[in-house]
Scaffold this motif. Structure first.
Motif, short mmCIF file in Angstrom:
data_model
loop_
_atom_site.label_atom_id
_atom_site.label_comp_id
_atom_site.label_asym_id
_atom_site.label_seq_id
_atom_site.Cartn_x
_atom_site.Cartn_y
_atom_site.Cartn_z
N LYS A 1 -3.63 7.50 10.48
CA LYS A 1 -4.01 6.10 10.27
C LYS A 1 -5.09 5.70 11.27
CE LYS A 1 0.14 4.60 10.95
NZ LYS A 1 1.28 3.63 11.04
N ALA A 2 -5.71 4.56 11.03
CA ALA A 2 -6.73 4.04 11.92
C ALA A 2 -6.13 3.68 13.28
CB ALA A 2 -7.38 2.81 11.30
N LEU A 3 -6.81 4.10 14.33
CA LEU A 3 -6.38 3.80 15.70
C LEU A 3 -7.52 3.11 16.45
CD1 LEU A 3 -4.60 7.16 16.65
CD2 LEU A 3 -3.55 5.08 15.74
N ASN A 4 -7.22 2.67 17.67
CA ASN A 4 -8.25 2.04 18.50
C ASN A 4 -9.10 3.12 19.17
OD1 ASN A 4 -7.64 -0.67 17.99
ND2 ASN A 4 -5.91 -0.58 19.40
N ARG A 5 -9.85 3.82 18.33
CA ARG A 5 -10.78 4.87 18.76
C ARG A 5 -12.17 4.50 18.25
NH1 ARG A 5 -10.97 9.10 16.55
NH2 ARG A 5 -11.30 10.60 18.23
N ARG A 6 -13.15 4.62 19.11
CA ARG A 6 -14.52 4.28 18.70
C ARG A 6 -15.13 5.39 17.84
NH1 ARG A 6 -16.59 -0.28 20.92
NH2 ARG A 6 -15.69 -1.03 22.90
N ILE A 7 -15.80 4.99 16.79
CA ILE A 7 -16.53 5.91 15.93
C ILE A 7 -17.90 6.16 16.54
CG2 ILE A 7 -17.51 6.25 13.63
CD1 ILE A 7 -15.34 4.29 12.60
N CYS A 8 -18.28 7.41 16.64
CA CYS A 8 -19.57 7.76 17.25
C CYS A 8 -20.58 8.12 16.17
CB CYS A 8 -19.40 8.95 18.19
SG CYS A 8 -18.31 8.63 19.60
N GLU A 9 -21.86 7.89 16.48
CA GLU A 9 -22.91 8.26 15.54
C GLU A 9 -22.87 9.77 15.31
OE1 GLU A 9 -27.61 7.39 14.58
OE2 GLU A 9 -26.79 6.86 16.56
N GLY A 10 -22.94 10.15 14.05
CA GLY A 10 -22.91 11.56 13.69
C GLY A 10 -21.52 12.11 13.45
N ASP A 11 -20.48 11.29 13.67
CA ASP A 11 -19.11 11.74 13.42
C ASP A 11 -18.85 11.97 11.93
OD1 ASP A 11 -18.14 11.77 16.00
OD2 ASP A 11 -17.00 9.90 15.83
N TYR A 12 -18.04 13.00 11.63
CA TYR A 12 -17.37 13.05 10.33
C TYR A 12 -16.34 11.90 10.34
CZ TYR A 12 -18.98 17.86 9.31
OH TYR A 12 -19.72 18.98 9.05
N HIS B 1 0.84 -1.19 0.00
CA HIS B 1 0.00 0.00 0.00
C HIS B 1 0.88 1.25 0.00
CE1 HIS B 1 -3.77 -2.19 1.11
NE2 HIS B 1 -2.89 -3.06 1.56
N GLY B 2 0.37 2.30 -0.64
CA GLY B 2 1.09 3.57 -0.64
C GLY B 2 1.11 4.23 0.72
N PHE B 3 0.12 3.96 1.53
CA PHE B 3 0.09 4.35 2.94
C PHE B 3 -0.84 3.40 3.68
CE2 PHE B 3 -2.79 7.48 0.74
CZ PHE B 3 -4.01 7.00 1.18
N ASP B 4 -0.72 3.36 5.00
CA ASP B 4 -1.63 2.53 5.79
C ASP B 4 -3.06 3.01 5.58
OD1 ASP B 4 0.52 1.17 6.81
OD2 ASP B 4 0.57 2.24 8.71
N VAL B 5 -4.00 2.08 5.63
CA VAL B 5 -5.41 2.45 5.49
C VAL B 5 -5.77 3.51 6.52
CG1 VAL B 5 -7.79 1.63 5.71
CG2 VAL B 5 -6.11 0.25 4.47
N MET B 6 -6.39 4.57 6.04
CA MET B 6 -6.76 5.69 6.91
C MET B 6 -8.24 5.59 7.30
SD MET B 6 -4.94 8.88 4.94
CE MET B 6 -3.18 8.88 4.57
N VAL B 7 -8.50 5.65 8.59
CA VAL B 7 -9.86 5.82 9.11
C VAL B 7 -9.73 6.76 10.28
CG1 VAL B 7 -11.92 4.73 10.06
CG2 VAL B 7 -10.49 3.46 8.44
#
Length: 449
Positions: A256-267, A238-244
């Motif tokens: 990059k993606a971390l161990n953070r919970r996604i909340c409803e309504g988040d960008y 990959h050109g970079f790690d998957v971003m979330v």
């Protein structure tokens, strides 16, 4: 705690997405004739400037300069270097990395050598190594009088530079990176084919991750499906790690993606950069984590619509610049003008005066190839007075941010970052968006709720 039911439901959604993926050639590789052309073109270019040889370097992160000539797109752990001279391209690797190079490099017709300089610092190996100076002189045919550094000084290790200065004299070593930039900037038909295929893979990765995303998931849980899809479709790197990135993590811009919970309504910003035989495509987008467009707030609709309109403006300007062979800077100017034209409207929304052009966080277009954005050449700025290249790949990355020069410098309350990025291919005067997904991807979100 692992939730088997959730994971299996997500896997089912991903399997449906994969079932609609286009047919792809997982075994596609750049051929020997292409490498021979690259090597000859590079040698002639440095010879015309009075150089006896050129030096290139790559590692896992800056991974294009050596594979471009040597075909070793599988760099792992140990870095590699190479010399291009009248006798061809000589790849230098460490005492483990040499075996890695020997797996793929033969297709390029280069000679792989193993040198102590590039081994892991404190390990010993029962491997016969060559002296670097012997490799150079075999490549050149004699001790070189003028050596071209083709890899950027921001990347080339000091140890290699110091060795070359001690070996040939500091007045014999020259920064010649622009020669190599310009060669790699123009893409062959084979390179375009690889990037076209990678762009289609990016589409599937994006659709899959957005389709399973729901509140409460960790960013890493979303990213895992991007990696799974990529591997299933033949992506080796990959050109970079998957971003979330979600919520305030969007202030990283490229986090990059971390161990953070996604909340409803988040960008939520999602980005991928799959490679096919080392050549990179890219796709990034911002969505809102809701299961229905009806749940988007007025502010969210405004900023998503703004960045999508800005992207379309940038794309139209790029197409015009390409078609009419105009100075490339006019494309960047169109983006700057778009932001400036919306300044009074944004200030009215905020109830305060801001310099809205400064909320455009970076140059909107950049070159790509064996790296996603580290080509060190070809980005379009307001100083880009030359026309675009003939057959090239460009990442059109249009974004707006809600903060200033620091993480906590809030300029637009309640908003951090939104973007659209897609891979463009320029074929003469014709421009194609190589990703096939639409600009707005919100409709994919919600299946996983």
């Amino acid at each position: 705690m692992f939730n088997r039911n959730d994971w299996e439901r997500q896997a089912h959604i991903i399997s449906e997405v994969l079932s609609r993926a286009p047919g792809l050639n997982k075994e596609f590789r750049i051929g020997k004739d292409e490498f021979a052309r690259r090597q000859l073109t590079t040698y002639k270019a440095i010879e015309e400037q009075g150089f006896d040889c050129g030096i290139v370097y790559s590692d896992e992160h800056y991974c294009g300069d050596v594979p471009y000539l040597g075909g070793n797109t599988n760099i792992n752990i140990e870095p590699v270097a190479g010399i291009i001279g009248k006798n061809g391209f000589y790849l230098m690797a460490g005492l483990e990395g040499g075996y890695v190079a020997e797996q793929l490099a033969p297709r390029s017709g280069c000679k792989v050598t193993k040198v102590e300089m590039l081994k892991l610092a404190d390990e010993e190996y029962p491997v016969d190594a060559m002296r670097v100076e012997d490799v150079i002189e075999e490549c050149v045919g004699y001790k070189p009088r003028r050596i071209a550094l083709l890899t950027p000084r921001q990347v080339l290790p000091l140890s290699i530079y110091e060795f070359l200065c001690d070996y040939a004299g500091s007045n014999a070593v020259f920064d010649a990176q622009k020669i190599y930039y310009k060669i790699k900037y123009e893409k062959s038909d084979s390179e375009m084919r690889a990037i076209e295929q990678a762009s289609l893979i990016a589409d599937v990765m994006m659709e899959g991750m957005l389709s399973i995303m729901k509140p409460g998931m960790y960013e890493t849980q979303v990213a895992q499906w991007g990696y799974a899809i990529a591997s299933e479709l033949g992506v080796e790197d990959h050109g970079f790690d998957v971003m979330v990135t979600s919520g305030e993590a969007n202030r990283t811009l490229i986090g990059k993606a971390l161990n953070r919970r996604i909340c409803e309504g988040d960008y939520v910003h999602i980005g991928v950069a799959p490679k096919v035989d080392g050549l990179t495509a890219c796709e990034r987008a911002t969505v809102i984590c809701v299961d229905s467009k009806d749940k988007l707030t007025e502010s969210q609709k405004y900023w998503i619509n703004f960045v999508e309109s800005a992207f379309k403006t940038g794309l139209e300007a790029y197409i015009r610049v390409a078609k009419e062979n105009l100075p490339a800077r006019l494309q960047e100017q169109a983006l700057v003008d778009f932001f400036a034209a919306h300044e009074s409207e944004v200030c009215k929304r905020l109830g305060k005066k801001i310099d809205f052009v400064r909320q455009k966080p970076y140059t909107g277009t950049h070159n790509s190839g064996y790296t996603e954005c580290q080509e060190f050449y070809g980005a379009i700025t307001l100083n880009s007075n030359e026309p675009l290249g003939n057959q090239i790949v460009t990442m059109l990355d249009v974004a707006v941010r809600g903060f200033g020069s620091r993480w906590d410098d809030i300029v637009i309350p309640g908003f951090d970052y939104a973007l659209v990025e897609k891979t463009l291919g320029k074929y003469g005067n014709e421009v194609k968006v190589l990703n096939k997904l639409p600009v707005n991807l919100q409709h994919f979100v919600g299946r996983g709720f």
